[in-house]
Scaffold this motif. Structure first.
Motif, PDB file in Angstrom:
ATOM      1  N   ALA A 125      46.332  69.170 -20.930  1.00 43.55           N
ATOM      2  CA  ALA A 125      47.090  68.087 -21.481  1.00 43.55           C
ATOM      3  C   ALA A 125      46.219  67.203 -22.496  1.00 43.55           C
ATOM      4  N   HIS A 126      46.769  67.122 -23.502  1.00 46.31           N
ATOM      5  CA  HIS A 126      46.176  66.216 -24.512  1.00 46.31           C
ATOM      6  C   HIS A 126      46.548  64.681 -24.262  1.00 46.31           C
ATOM      7  N   ASN A 127      47.857  64.493 -23.940  1.00 51.66           N
ATOM      8  CA  ASN A 127      48.235  63.130 -23.344  1.00 51.66           C
ATOM      9  C   ASN A 127      49.314  63.320 -22.142  1.00 51.66           C
ATOM     10  N   HIS A 128      49.646  62.362 -21.821  1.00 51.44           N
ATOM     11  CA  HIS A 128      51.033  62.280 -20.754  1.00 51.44           C
ATOM     12  C   HIS A 128      52.108  62.269 -21.672  1.00 51.44           C
ATOM     13  N   GLU A 129      52.744  63.394 -22.198  1.00 49.07           N
ATOM     14  CA  GLU A 129      53.500  63.324 -23.436  1.00 49.07           C
ATOM     15  C   GLU A 129      54.880  62.618 -23.216  1.00 49.07           C
ATOM     16  N   THR A 130      55.193  62.756 -21.685  1.00 45.56           N
ATOM     17  CA  THR A 130      56.539  61.960 -21.309  1.00 45.56           C
ATOM     18  C   THR A 130      56.406  60.295 -21.679  1.00 45.56           C
ATOM     19  N   SER A 131      55.302  59.927 -21.218  1.00 45.67           N
ATOM     20  CA  SER A 131      55.051  58.632 -21.462  1.00 45.67           C
ATOM     21  C   SER A 131      55.088  58.198 -23.039  1.00 45.67           C
ATOM     22  N   VAL A 132      54.190  58.852 -23.467  1.00 44.18           N
ATOM     23  CA  VAL A 132      53.842  58.845 -25.065  1.00 44.18           C
ATOM     24  C   VAL A 132      54.944  58.778 -25.888  1.00 44.18           C
ATOM     25  N   TRP A 152      65.947  61.204 -28.674  1.00 41.28           N
ATOM     26  CA  TRP A 152      66.439  62.592 -28.274  1.00 41.28           C
ATOM     27  C   TRP A 152      65.189  63.641 -28.072  1.00 41.28           C
ATOM     28  N   ASP A 153      64.145  63.375 -28.929  1.00 39.92           N
ATOM     29  CA  ASP A 153      62.952  64.266 -29.029  1.00 39.92           C
ATOM     30  C   ASP A 153      62.081  63.861 -28.011  1.00 39.92           C
ATOM     31  N   SER A 154      62.061  62.522 -27.477  1.00 39.51           N
ATOM     32  CA  SER A 154      61.348  62.299 -26.294  1.00 39.51           C
ATOM     33  C   SER A 154      61.853  62.535 -24.888  1.00 39.51           C
ATOM     34  N   VAL A 155      63.118  62.765 -24.965  1.00 35.67           N
ATOM     35  CA  VAL A 155      64.131  63.178 -23.849  1.00 35.67           C
ATOM     36  C   VAL A 155      63.743  64.853 -23.384  1.00 35.67           C
ATOM     37  N   LYS A 156      63.584  65.288 -24.603  1.00 30.12           N
ATOM     38  CA  LYS A 156      63.313  66.968 -24.616  1.00 30.12           C
ATOM     39  C   LYS A 156      62.103  67.126 -24.228  1.00 30.12           C
TER      40      LYS A 156
END
Length: 392
Positions: A125-132, A152-156
């Protein structure tokens, strides 16, 4: 140990944070005895040669355009990366035996539906993408269609990263903050912390002194291609306009950016200076008193922190962006919870030379031996050889 490493693009030359991180881990792991790595990726934007002793499977370039991704279950980045060319090559490569399939950053989770259950999967992981992605979507700036698309992109992204973590036999996080998030969401899954290494010059002695002759300038260096990076800069410019001008502080922004965007910012904020796409940021760091980290949006480790520290600059940072940097935010940096309070704190500290020199010296001492790529390769190798040792 044979590893199939799936990443976004050829990281050579490494001219952004994500590419520096990918290439550093590749190089350091590839030097371990008995490790064989094949990298599946797109060609980069620039020609590349040399690099680590791995097998490069480079096919096509990353497609542009995101509209078609709106109808996909994948977020825009993953949809473009998982194009037919890459999927065809992945199918071919999966016909061989691999000890590990390594997913280098969440956007490469497009490959999940092709990876069989017999393969062990590691998520770097480069980030915790869900949070970012949730943070960026909630920022509230931009047009209504843009805000809706980002939401919508963040949900996906959240769904995709969750699926990747459920499938993963090992997760690596770049900061302790991200590691805590992954552990809480995936109890029992091994998680190791892999901060970046540093490839630049590290001084043996003390940092250069900050004196009354040192320009009263704050410098922000970095790459400003990702939306979150641009929004962070815009938010800090708005927050710093009054306190910086009132205190007659110079603000120098330098790095990888669209020259037209920098020109527009210069017209809007004539009190600051914007210099895009320079061969080296070091001359700008050498003419400043403070290095700025304004990232209220976005996670991950801020590589610019090491550039600042090893050029003798104390840090001024949003508190959340210091995760993984071994400095005390109360006594060894200028830290604040948000851009507004950070800008005011910088204005208060810009002439406190005793504090600035103390902070720069303490940070250099703490970081001098803490960011060696060789150590990262050793840790990642141990985690792949024995992931159970990294269970919470």
């Amino acid at each position: 140990m044979r590893c199939l490493w799936i990443t976004r693009q050829d990281p050579r030359p490494a001219d952004s944070g994500e590419l520096i991180y990918s290439l550093g881990l590749l190089k350091s792991l590839a030097t371990r005895p008995g490790v064989e790595i094949t990298v599946l990726a797109h060609h980069g934007k620039k020609s590349a040669d040399g690099g680590p002793a791995v097998t490069w499977e480079l096919h096509g370039t990353i497609p542009t355009g995101r509209l078609r991704s709106l109808a996909s279950a994948l977020p825009g980045d993953a949809f473009r990366l998982g194009n037919p060319i890459q999927r065809k090559e992945l199918t071919r490569l999966l016909g061989s035996q691999w000890d590990w399939v390594i997913i280098d950053q969440a956007a490469c989770a497009w490959a999940l539906d092709q990876i069989g259950k017999n393969h062990r999967v590691a998520y770097l992981a480069h980030n915790h993408e869900t949070s970012v992605r949730r943070q960026v979507a909630a920022d509230g700036r931009g047009s209504l269609p843009m805000r809706m698309a980002l939401k919508w992109d963040s949900v996906k992204y959240g769904r995709m990263e969750s699926a990747l973590c459920r499938r993963a036999d090992l997760i690596s996080a770049i900061t302790p903050r991200d590691a805590d998030a992954f552990r809480s969401e995936n109890p029992g899954t091994p998680v190791c912390i892999l901060p970046p290494g540093y490839t630049g010059d590290i001084p043996d002695g003390p940092p250069r002194p900050i004196t009354t002759e040192t320009p009263r300038t704050v410098v922000l260096a970095g790459a400003f291609e990702w939306l979150a990076k641009r929004r962070n800069l815009e938010a800090f410019l708005a927050a710093a306009a009054s306190p910086f001008q009132h205190a007659n502080i110079g603000f120098q922004v330098v790095g990888k950016a669209d020259p037209e965007w920098f020109a527009a910012l210069s017209r809007e904020h004539p009190w600051a200076t914007f210099t895009p796409n320079v061969p080296s940021v070091n001359p700008f760091l050498d003419q400043a008193r403070i290095g700025l980290i304004p990232e209220a949006l976005g996670g991950g480790f801020k590589l610019k922190a090491l550039d600042y520290i090893f050029r003798g600059l104390p840090l001024a940072s949003v508190e959340a962006a210091l995760s993984g940097v071994p400095v005390d935010p109360a006594t060894e940096a200028i830290a604040a919870p948000d851009p507004e309070s950070l800008a005011k704190a910088v204005a208060q500290k810009i002439d406190d030379l005793a504090f600035l020199n103390h902070a720069a010296s303490r940070a250099l001492d703490a970081c001098r031996h803490a960011f060696r790529w060789e150590d990262r390769g050793e840790l990642l190798g141990r985690a792949l050889e024995n992931p159970d040792a990294f269970r919470a």
